[in-house]
Design a protein around this motif. Sequence first.
Motif, PDB file in Angstrom:
ATOM      1  N   UNK A  50       0.816  -1.212   0.000  1.00  0.00           N
ATOM      2  CA  UNK A  50       0.000   0.000   0.000  1.00  0.00           C
ATOM      3  C   UNK A  50       0.853   1.266   0.000  1.00  0.00           C
ATOM      4  N   UNK A  51       1.960   1.243   0.712  1.00  0.00           N
ATOM      5  CA  UNK A  51       2.843   2.402   0.749  1.00  0.00           C
ATOM      6  C   UNK A  51       4.209   1.952   1.235  1.00  0.00           C
ATOM      7  N   UNK A  52       5.155   2.875   1.256  1.00  0.00           N
ATOM      8  CA  UNK A  52       6.503   2.549   1.720  1.00  0.00           C
ATOM      9  C   UNK A  52       6.836   3.340   2.979  1.00  0.00           C
ATOM     10  N   UNK A  53       7.262   2.617   3.988  1.00  0.00           N
ATOM     11  CA  UNK A  53       7.759   3.231   5.216  1.00  0.00           C
ATOM     12  C   UNK A  53       9.257   3.429   5.055  1.00  0.00           C
ATOM     13  N   UNK A  54       9.779   4.428   5.725  1.00  0.00           N
ATOM     14  CA  UNK A  54      11.196   4.755   5.573  1.00  0.00           C
ATOM     15  C   UNK A  54      11.913   4.674   6.911  1.00  0.00           C
ATOM     16  N   UNK A  55      13.117   4.115   6.881  1.00  0.00           N
ATOM     17  CA  UNK A  55      13.955   4.144   8.075  1.00  0.00           C
ATOM     18  C   UNK A  55      14.430   5.570   8.324  1.00  0.00           C
ATOM     19  N   UNK A  56      14.495   5.924   9.572  1.00  0.00           N
ATOM     20  CA  UNK A  56      14.922   7.271   9.925  1.00  0.00           C
ATOM     21  C   UNK A  56      15.937   7.185  11.062  1.00  0.00           C
TER      22      UNK A  56
END
Length: 290
Positions: free
Chosen positions: A159-165
């Motif tokens: 559904x979407x992309x999460x990003x490492x922070x």
Amino acid sequence: MDLRELTAFHTIIQEGTFAKAAAKLNYAQSTITNQIQRLEKELGLQLFKRGWEAELTDAGVMFASEVDKLIQHWNYAAEQARALQQDEIGTLTIGGLESLAGHVLPVALRQFREHKPRIACNIIIGNTDFLSQALLHKELDFAICGEPADLSSFHFEPLYEEKMSFIVPANHPVAKKADLSFADLLDYPLIVGGHTCLYSLRLSRELSRFDKAPFLNTVGQISAIPGFVRELDVVGVVLESTNLPEGLVKLEVDMNNSTIPIGLLQLRKDEYLPASRSLMMDLIREKVRR
């Protein structure tokens, strides 16, 4: 014993005679008589004294005192069964990542209740590994989480992309440094999620490119990492959606691939989707895409 027999008995008591009960129910009198005979045989009791008037025996009086409750319970059970068949009552158990618990799932649940107010929802929060295992054990109807390493038993819909922070205290040596690379962070202690967390494999893959290994601390709950970063003065690895308390800043880090796909996870063999599950999944899709 069936509902027609109980209804016949109840109507005879109301109308006073077999003939009047038959007329009210639009039955032949012989039908009413046969229904009462079957009821008496099943109960092993004589309910009426024989004669023109529908006079109850002592056992019949006692049974009559409970028959209203029996009919009401029978109708209630039938109504509940019809509602269940029409997917209007029941329980839906949904798995979700911690990062979704504060915004996506509450909104979707509120909208879901407008359509299915009699279906209870259980929300289980955990990481991707935990949720995928719960699905395999049929403890969840579906989950919204990351993509499991082994997809052989699942269908995953991104559904979407999460990003490492990467986060540090505002006074950390790298806080204001420009053009940071991932290698620049390896000189400092890192605090990351547990080995089964969402980004563990991605981070491990990135670390494998370097000879130097950083000093790693782990915390099982990603949302707790900012508190440790503030107290320990270390570099934290969280998700972009993680809320940060005052005094912490996010770093702009050049990294090969810091994104993780998030989506709907179901068992592959689930061919039939109940309407309630399909509706909740649609509401989650809509909320995420907004």
